[in-house]
Design a protein around this motif. Structure first.
Motif, PDB file in Angstrom:
ATOM      1  N   THR A 276       0.814  -1.218   0.000  1.00 48.05           N
ATOM      2  CA  THR A 276       0.000   0.000   0.000  1.00 48.05           C
ATOM      3  C   THR A 276       0.848   1.268   0.000  1.00 48.05           C
ATOM      4  OG1 THR A 276      -0.207  -0.200   2.427  1.00 48.05           O
ATOM      5  CG2 THR A 276      -1.977  -1.114   1.085  1.00 48.05           C
ATOM      6  N   SER A 277       1.985   1.261   0.693  1.00 50.57           N
ATOM      7  CA  SER A 277       2.856   2.439   0.641  1.00 50.57           C
ATOM      8  C   SER A 277       3.438   2.588  -0.755  1.00 50.57           C
ATOM      9  CB  SER A 277       3.970   2.330   1.686  1.00 50.57           C
ATOM     10  OG  SER A 277       4.793   1.203   1.454  1.00 50.57           O
ATOM     11  N   GLY A 278       3.731   1.466  -1.401  1.00 48.30           N
ATOM     12  CA  GLY A 278       4.218   1.518  -2.780  1.00 48.30           C
ATOM     13  C   GLY A 278       3.160   2.044  -3.730  1.00 48.30           C
ATOM     14  N   ALA A 279       1.908   1.615  -3.539  1.00 49.33           N
ATOM     15  CA  ALA A 279       0.814   2.084  -4.392  1.00 49.33           C
ATOM     16  C   ALA A 279       0.624   3.593  -4.255  1.00 49.33           C
ATOM     17  CB  ALA A 279      -0.470   1.355  -4.030  1.00 49.33           C
ATOM     18  N   LYS A 280       0.726   4.090  -3.027  1.00 49.78           N
ATOM     19  CA  LYS A 280       0.597   5.537  -2.812  1.00 49.78           C
ATOM     20  C   LYS A 280       1.734   6.288  -3.493  1.00 49.78           C
ATOM     21  CE  LYS A 280       0.048   9.106   0.736  1.00 49.78           C
ATOM     22  NZ  LYS A 280       0.956  10.032   0.060  1.00 49.78           N
ATOM     23  N   ALA A 281       2.951   5.764  -3.382  1.00 49.14           N
ATOM     24  CA  ALA A 281       4.102   6.416  -4.021  1.00 49.14           C
ATOM     25  C   ALA A 281       3.943   6.433  -5.533  1.00 49.14           C
ATOM     26  CB  ALA A 281       5.388   5.692  -3.624  1.00 49.14           C
ATOM     27  N   LEU A 282       3.427   5.356  -6.096  1.00 48.34           N
ATOM     28  CA  LEU A 282       3.218   5.291  -7.551  1.00 48.34           C
ATOM     29  C   LEU A 282       2.157   6.296  -7.992  1.00 48.34           C
ATOM     30  CD1 LEU A 282       3.271   1.406  -7.983  1.00 48.34           C
ATOM     31  CD2 LEU A 282       4.974   3.004  -8.892  1.00 48.34           C
ATOM     32  N   THR A 283       1.083   6.384  -7.232  1.00 45.33           N
ATOM     33  CA  THR A 283       0.020   7.342  -7.552  1.00 45.33           C
ATOM     34  C   THR A 283       0.542   8.773  -7.446  1.00 45.33           C
ATOM     35  OG1 THR A 283      -1.661   5.812  -6.715  1.00 45.33           O
ATOM     36  CG2 THR A 283      -2.306   8.109  -6.962  1.00 45.33           C
TER      37      THR A 283
END
Length: 327
Positions: free
Chosen positions: A245-252
């Motif tokens: 989820t932290s990776g998904a936020k960084a990608l967004t």
């Protein structure tokens, strides 16, 4: 299909009965009868309720927590050896303790190596597993290990859903695939992500993170172009979902158009499902290698039963299964 060299018997432990039944059904026979129960003090009792003498025996048991799942497998193997099974294959869709594969700190155990030794000491002749957290665990064994990859079932899912995914993002299927980027959530996942990118003919990106303590991840940098891209995060397992989820936020935040994930083993412990539901992830596709603890509209389960059933058939018939585990 060629005739198996020995009569095949398929039994299962209690860790994932739904998957075991699906594997047996896909193979074309019923699960064998076995009594598994706990005494009042917690000790496990195992008894095969039919003859297994001279059979090619396959024992299906995923090994997520608790550690009792491993003990149950060891006892099933021991009972089968004492009942004169000709060959015993441990079918372990999820291989627990695989994250403890090296001595990365002083005074810690290498649990994966210990588990491998215990399996062999119990009497296992062969291991069939999928998406080990560390592929080098195969080297801990002195018996054959067949290591399947979830990429085959994920690729099939992607092919079937490309049109729907493209439409939901206002793209044509061609544009969707052209803008697809496979993302490794950390350096350890880069090899498998590269294999997925090659298989999907997609771009590749890497999330550079650090882990200050167990189950805590902090994203530092994103390596690769993800702006305006359809990102597909690839990982072998999802535990607390912090990395995902932290990776998904960084990608967004970096301009990704859409972020989805393929995770083979959905452990989903602690706050994992709540984190996924609150994250920018539009969907997380997982397999049924372990039972899903809690359902979510964002989590979709696809079955690996046909893959394991085909592997069992080929092992029982002494056929090559190399085409099934090429990543």
């Amino acid at each position: 299909m060629s005739t198996p060299a020995l009569p095949v018997s398929i039994f299962a432990g209690r860790s994932n009965p739904a998957l075991a039944r699906s594997i047996a059904e896909a193979y074309g026979q019923e699960l064998g009868a076995v009594t598994l129960k706990n005494f009042s003090d917690g000790e496990i009792y195992v008894r095969y309720e039919e003859s297994i003498r001279g059979t090619d025996l396959f024992i299906i048991q995923s090994t997520p927590p608790p550690a009792e799942n491993w003990m149950e497998l060891f006892l099933m193997v021991d009972a089968a050896r004492r009942a004169s099974a000709a060959r015993i294959t441990a079918v372990i869709p999820y291989f627990g303790y695989a994250r403890q594969d090296r001595k990365d700190q002083p005074r810690v155990s290498i649990a994966a190596r210990m588990i491998a030794k215990m399996l062999q000491d119990a009497g296992v002749d062969r291991v069939l597993t999928m998406d080990l957290h560390a592929a080098q665990i195969q080297g801990f064994f002195d018996i054959p290990v067949d290591h399947l990859y979830g990429s085959a079932v994920f690729e099939e899912w992607l092919e079937e859903h490309t049109l729907a995914l493209a439409t939901s993002n206002g793209q044509s299927p061609k544009d969707f695939r052209r803008n697809l980027v496979v993302v490794a959530p950390d350096v350890g996942a880069s090899k498998i992500a590269r294999a997925y990118a090659k298989r999907f003919q997609a771009g590749l990106a890497l999330i550079d993170k650090r882990r200050p303590e167990a189950n805590v991840a902090e994203v530092m940098n994103i390596i690769g172009d993800v702006e305006g891209k359809n990102c597909l995060v690839i990982d072998d397992l999802c535990d607390t979902a912090g990395t995902l989820t932290s990776g998904a936020k960084a990608l967004t935040d970096a301009g990704a158009l859409d972020v989805q994930a393929f995770c083979t083993h959905p452990l989903l412990s602690g706050p994992a499902v709540d984190r996924i539901e609150a994250s920018p992830l539009s969907r997380v596709i997982v397999t049924d290698s372990v039972p899903l603890r809690r359902a979510s509209d964002k989590i979709e389960v696809i079955s690996v039963a046909p893959l394991f059933a085909e592997s069992i058939h080929r092992i029982g018939s002494d056929e090559s299964i190399s085409t099934l585990f090429v990543d």
